[in-house]
Design an enzyme around this catalytic site. Sequence first.
Site, mmCIF file in Angstrom:
data_model
loop_
_atom_site.group_PDB
_atom_site.id
_atom_site.type_symbol
_atom_site.label_atom_id
_atom_site.label_comp_id
_atom_site.label_asym_id
_atom_site.label_seq_id
_atom_site.Cartn_x
_atom_site.Cartn_y
_atom_site.Cartn_z
ATOM 1 N N ASP A 15 13.585 42.187 17.130
ATOM 2 C CA ASP A 15 12.157 42.490 17.005
ATOM 3 C C ASP A 15 11.998 44.027 16.573
ATOM 4 O OD1 ASP A 15 9.338 41.862 17.788
ATOM 5 O OD2 ASP A 15 9.525 43.823 18.633
ATOM 6 N N GLU A 17 9.375 47.358 15.953
ATOM 7 C CA GLU A 17 7.977 47.991 16.069
ATOM 8 C C GLU A 17 7.851 48.846 15.026
ATOM 9 O OE1 GLU A 17 5.812 46.747 18.249
ATOM 10 O OE2 GLU A 17 7.139 45.327 19.316
ATOM 11 N N HIS A 154 4.696 44.273 23.176
ATOM 12 C CA HIS A 154 4.718 45.306 22.008
ATOM 13 C C HIS A 154 5.750 46.536 22.070
ATOM 14 C CE1 HIS A 154 1.358 42.810 20.525
ATOM 15 N NE2 HIS A 154 0.590 43.237 21.554
ATOM 16 N N ASP A 159 9.985 42.270 23.500
ATOM 17 C CA ASP A 159 9.603 41.386 22.742
ATOM 18 C C ASP A 159 10.724 40.444 22.136
ATOM 19 O OD1 ASP A 159 7.089 41.953 23.115
ATOM 20 O OD2 ASP A 159 6.497 42.755 21.179
#
Length: 231
Positions: A15, A17, A154, A159
């Site tokens: 994942d 961000e 998040h 995640d």
Amino acid sequence: MQLSELNLKQFVSIDVETTGLDKSTDKIIEIAAVRFVDGLPVEKYSELINPKQKISNFITKLTGINDDMLIDKPIFKDIENSFLNFIDDDPIIGHNVKFDLDFLNNSIGSINNKIKNKYICDTYYLARIFLYNFSSYKLTSLCSELNIEINHAHRALEDAKNAGFLFVNIINNIVNINHECLLAFKNYSINYFGVNTLLFKYICNYNFENKSNNNIKNSNYFYEFIPDKKN
């Protein structure tokens, strides 16, 4: 159906961000990967990344990450090799994983280092198939419905971990697939190569090999191509 029978005894869930949704202008601010073995997390990789650009208030409110947290963190190229070494050639799992891979490949400097792993599974699309009665396909919503604990939504590490748990949950529910689904999987695998393709091929092969149903055999549900298994 066991993960090992789908060549998923070991996989890496990823994942990222980012500062926004545009891979051409926005940058990664956090990256994470979790290695699962036999369906359980055994190793993790996590880094905050200095994007060399300001973070919007929206992203800070969404992720909890602000400019001050990133000012002394490495830029992506400084951690590129360590991240790629971590994921190695394991199957890659993610929720809407194309987003993560697009940002990663856009950030990776050398074309030779681009992530080209062919065994990629996307829990978003798997959930739409196998959890079709759910009202939302956001990662947090799916995890909540399945009682997967959510601590820091998040954030990349949380995640990535939860996408891995979600994936295992979905696989555990793919046991008795009806003929129509098998045929759809086969046709999808023949006509398209992308996320979940190899998974669908392995599912078809598993069902053919383990179910003594002549209707499956006579209808050519078995997909002939079986990729080599990792030792």
